[in-house]
Design a protein around this motif. Structure first.
Motif, PDB file in Angstrom:
ATOM      1  N   UNK A 115       0.817  -1.212   0.000  1.00 46.66           N
ATOM      2  CA  UNK A 115       0.000   0.000   0.000  1.00 46.66           C
ATOM      3  C   UNK A 115       0.856   1.270   0.000  1.00 46.66           C
ATOM      4  N   UNK A 116       0.353   2.310  -0.645  1.00 42.78           N
ATOM      5  CA  UNK A 116       0.997   3.629  -0.650  1.00 42.78           C
ATOM      6  C   UNK A 116      -0.086   4.677  -0.384  1.00 42.78           C
ATOM      7  N   UNK A 117      -0.563   4.781   0.878  1.00 38.24           N
ATOM      8  CA  UNK A 117      -1.662   5.715   1.163  1.00 38.24           C
ATOM      9  C   UNK A 117      -1.297   7.154   0.813  1.00 38.24           C
ATOM     10  N   UNK A 118      -2.295   7.897   0.374  1.00 43.47           N
ATOM     11  CA  UNK A 118      -2.120   9.319   0.074  1.00 43.47           C
ATOM     12  C   UNK A 118      -3.328  10.053   0.654  1.00 43.47           C
ATOM     13  N   UNK A 119      -3.077  11.189   1.271  1.00 47.28           N
ATOM     14  CA  UNK A 119      -4.159  11.980   1.859  1.00 47.28           C
ATOM     15  C   UNK A 119      -4.799  12.825   0.760  1.00 47.28           C
ATOM     16  N   UNK A 120      -6.035  12.503   0.437  1.00 49.25           N
ATOM     17  CA  UNK A 120      -6.760  13.238  -0.601  1.00 49.25           C
ATOM     18  C   UNK A 120      -8.246  13.127  -0.324  1.00 49.25           C
ATOM     19  N   UNK A 121      -8.977  14.213  -0.518  1.00 48.14           N
ATOM     20  CA  UNK A 121     -10.415  14.219  -0.278  1.00 48.14           C
ATOM     21  C   UNK A 121     -11.179  14.225  -1.597  1.00 48.14           C
ATOM     22  N   UNK A 122     -12.180  13.372  -1.677  1.00 49.21           N
ATOM     23  CA  UNK A 122     -13.042  13.290  -2.852  1.00 49.21           C
ATOM     24  C   UNK A 122     -14.351  14.012  -2.551  1.00 49.21           C
ATOM     25  N   UNK A 123     -14.747  14.886  -3.452  1.00 50.75           N
ATOM     26  CA  UNK A 123     -16.030  15.580  -3.306  1.00 50.75           C
ATOM     27  C   UNK A 123     -17.089  14.771  -4.066  1.00 50.75           C
ATOM     28  N   UNK A 124     -18.047  14.250  -3.307  1.00 50.11           N
ATOM     29  CA  UNK A 124     -19.058  13.339  -3.858  1.00 50.11           C
ATOM     30  C   UNK A 124     -20.419  14.022  -3.835  1.00 50.11           C
ATOM     31  N   UNK A 125     -21.042  14.131  -5.000  1.00 51.55           N
ATOM     32  CA  UNK A 125     -22.398  14.678  -5.056  1.00 51.55           C
ATOM     33  C   UNK A 125     -23.388  13.596  -4.668  1.00 51.55           C
ATOM     34  N   UNK A 126     -24.106  13.814  -3.556  1.00 53.33           N
ATOM     35  CA  UNK A 126     -25.103  12.858  -3.072  1.00 53.33           C
ATOM     36  C   UNK A 126     -26.438  13.219  -3.727  1.00 53.33           C
ATOM     37  N   UNK A 127     -26.806  12.447  -4.725  1.00 50.95           N
ATOM     38  CA  UNK A 127     -27.921  12.817  -5.598  1.00 50.95           C
ATOM     39  C   UNK A 127     -29.246  12.929  -4.849  1.00 50.95           C
TER      40      UNK A 127
ATOM     41  N   UNK B 194     -20.672  15.830  -0.303  1.00 53.75           N
ATOM     42  CA  UNK B 194     -19.911  15.355   0.850  1.00 53.75           C
ATOM     43  C   UNK B 194     -18.434  15.324   0.484  1.00 53.75           C
ATOM     44  N   UNK B 195     -17.592  15.745   1.406  1.00 46.99           N
ATOM     45  CA  UNK B 195     -16.145  15.646   1.232  1.00 46.99           C
ATOM     46  C   UNK B 195     -15.667  14.434   2.014  1.00 46.99           C
ATOM     47  N   UNK B 196     -15.090  13.466   1.293  1.00 46.38           N
ATOM     48  CA  UNK B 196     -14.797  12.156   1.868  1.00 46.38           C
ATOM     49  C   UNK B 196     -13.335  11.802   1.618  1.00 46.38           C
ATOM     50  N   UNK B 197     -12.564  11.394   2.647  1.00 48.07           N
ATOM     51  CA  UNK B 197     -11.193  10.926   2.409  1.00 48.07           C
ATOM     52  C   UNK B 197     -11.182   9.824   1.354  1.00 48.07           C
TER      53      UNK B 197
ATOM     54  N   UNK C  18     -13.417   5.016  -1.474  1.00 48.63           N
ATOM     55  CA  UNK C  18     -13.228   3.731  -2.158  1.00 48.63           C
ATOM     56  C   UNK C  18     -13.974   2.625  -1.417  1.00 48.63           C
ATOM     57  N   UNK C  19     -13.907   2.624  -0.091  1.00 48.98           N
ATOM     58  CA  UNK C  19     -14.624   1.608   0.684  1.00 48.98           C
ATOM     59  C   UNK C  19     -16.122   1.692   0.437  1.00 48.98           C
ATOM     60  N   UNK C  20     -16.662   2.913   0.366  1.00 53.05           N
ATOM     61  CA  UNK C  20     -18.088   3.090   0.117  1.00 53.05           C
ATOM     62  C   UNK C  20     -18.500   2.636  -1.269  1.00 53.05           C
ATOM     63  N   UNK C  21     -17.583   2.759  -2.237  1.00 52.90           N
ATOM     64  CA  UNK C  21     -17.866   2.277  -3.594  1.00 52.90           C
ATOM     65  C   UNK C  21     -17.825   0.753  -3.633  1.00 52.90           C
ATOM     66  N   UNK C  22     -16.793   0.165  -3.059  1.00 53.76           N
ATOM     67  CA  UNK C  22     -16.680  -1.299  -3.062  1.00 53.76           C
ATOM     68  C   UNK C  22     -17.894  -1.915  -2.375  1.00 53.76           C
TER      69      UNK C  22
END
Length: 312
Positions: free
Chosen positions: A14-26, A32-35, A40-44
Motif C-alpha cells: 500500500x501507498x496511502x495518500x491523503x486526498x479528499x473526494x467531493x461526492x455529489x449525493x444525488x 460530501x467531502x470524503x477521504x 473507495x470503501x463506500x464504492x466497493x
C-alpha cells in the motif's frame, strides 16, 4: 461449483495518500467531502457483494480508486453539481456511506464493513496505469462469456479494454435472463410503430447482422431498420447486448446473457478467478490488458493539498 482452490494473497504494497473526494449525493442534493480511502470503501461496498473473495474485493478497490483518479484528470471534466468530483450514482460509481450501509446490512454490518475495509487498506493508494497514465477502469456485473472491447461498445478504442474470455460468470444469478414485451410496447420503444406483428412462423422480419469480438450483438435489423446492439439494450432496458428473441402470443421475448455494458472487469468473473486461486493482480491484468499497478500519489500531489499519508 467445486471447492475453492488454495488461496493466494496478492503481494501489493500500500501507498496511502491523503486526498479528499467531493461526492455529489444525488438524493440529498448535497456534496460530501470524503477521504479517498473512505470513498473507495463506500464504492466497493455498494458495487460488489461483501461476501465475495478478498482478492476480488481488492481488485474492485483498485478499479474504484483508479476510476476516480482518472476522472480527476479528465479534461474537460463531465459536469457534476456543486463542483463535485463524482456523483454517487451509476453515472460514475455507486457510493454509500457507513450510515447507509449500516441501515442496509443491519446485524451483518460489522463483519461486512471490516472485510471491505481490509480489501481497501491492503491496496491503499494504488491504481492501474497504462503507458504511464491512469486508465479508465470500467467494470460491470456479469459477462456473457467474454468481455466487450471499448471500441465495440463505446466506439472508443482503448488498448487495455479489449475483449477477453470470462468463463466464470455462469455462476452469476444474472447470467441468463428473459425480458418480455407486448408487441405494441416493443415497437413503441424502438420507434417501429409501423412494424406489423410477424406471427410465430416468420423469422425473416429480423436478424442479427453483425456481432462483436465479445460475441454480443453489434448490429441488428428489425423490419427494414437497423440498430446497434447498444441502442436496443438502452431503448428496451435489456440486461446486456448479448440477446436473441422469440415471438409468440402477441409478445416478443428477449433471451439475454450477462449483465451490464460488458467493458472492463467482470465482477462475477473476478469472483470466479479469486475462487480458483488467482490474486487481485492476476485478475486485473486479465481484464485490463497490459496495465501496471502504481501509487496514485504523483497524480494527486498538489490537488486539494494531497500528500503521502503518514503511517498510523
Amino acid at each position: 461449483m467445486g471447492a475453492p482452490a488454495t488461496k493466494r494473497s496478492s503481494s501489493l504494497t500500500p501507498h496511502p495518500v491523503a486526498f479528499d473526494v467531493r461526492v455529489y449525493r444525488a438524493q440529498a442534493n448535497r456534496v460530501d467531502t470524503v477521504p479517498l480511502e473512505d470513498y473507495v470503501a463506500g464504492v466497493v461496498a455498494a458495487e460488489m457483494p461483501a461476501e465475495f473473495e478478498l482478492e476480488a474485493l481488492k481488485a474492485q478497490a483498485l478499479a474504484a480508486r483508479t476510476f476516480v483518479v482518472h476522472r480527476l484528470l479528465q479534461d474537460p471534466k463531465p459536469p457534476v453539481p456543486g463542483n463535485a468530483h463524482v456523483t454517487d450514482t451509476v453515472q460514475d460509481q455507486v457510493y454509500r456511506d457507513p450510515r447507509e450501509l449500516r441501515a442496509a446490512w443491519g446485524a451483518d454490518f460489522a463483519w461486512k464493513w471490516a472485510r471491505i475495509r481490509r480489501a481497501v487498506e491492503e491496496t491503499a493508494g494504488l491504481i492501474l496505469t497504462y503507458d504511464g497514465e491512469p486508465i479508465l477502469a470500467a467494470f460491470f456485473s456479469t459477462a456473457s462469456g467474454k468481455t466487450e472491447s471499448a471500441a465495440d461498445y463505446w466506439g472508443r478504442p482503448l488498448p487495455y479494454l479489449r475483449s477477453v474470455p470470462s468463463p466464470w460468470d455462469e455462476a452469476s444469478p444474472r447470467f441468463r435472463q428473459t425480458v418480455t414485451f407486448p408487441w405494441s410496447e416493443f415497437t413503441r420503444k424502438m420507434g417501429l410503430s409501423d412494424l406489423p406483428y410477424p406471427g410465430e412462423k416468420r423469422s425473416d422480419w429480423a436478424a442479427v447482422e453483425r456481432t462483436t469480438a465479445g460475441g454480443n450483438v453489434a448490429e441488428v435489423r428489425f423490419g427494414n431498420r437497423r440498430f446497434t446492439g447498444r441502442e436496443v439494450r438502452e431503448r428496451l432496458g435489456l440486461p446486456s447486448t448479448h440477446f436473441s428473441w422469440t415471438v409468440a402470443d402477441g409478445k416478443i421475448v428477449f433471451h439475454t446473457r450477462g449483465y451490464g455494458h460488458g467493458v472492463g472487469m467482470s465482477q462475477w468473473g473476478a469472483q470466479g478467478m479469486a475462487r480458483s486461486g488467482k490474486t487481485a493482480e492476476e485478475i486485473l491484468q486479465h481484464y485490463y490488458r497490459g496495465v501496471r499497478i502504481e501509487p496514485a500519489a504523483r497524480w494527486l500531489n498538489g490537488r486539494n493539498g494531497a500528500q503521502p499519508a503518514r503511517a498510523s
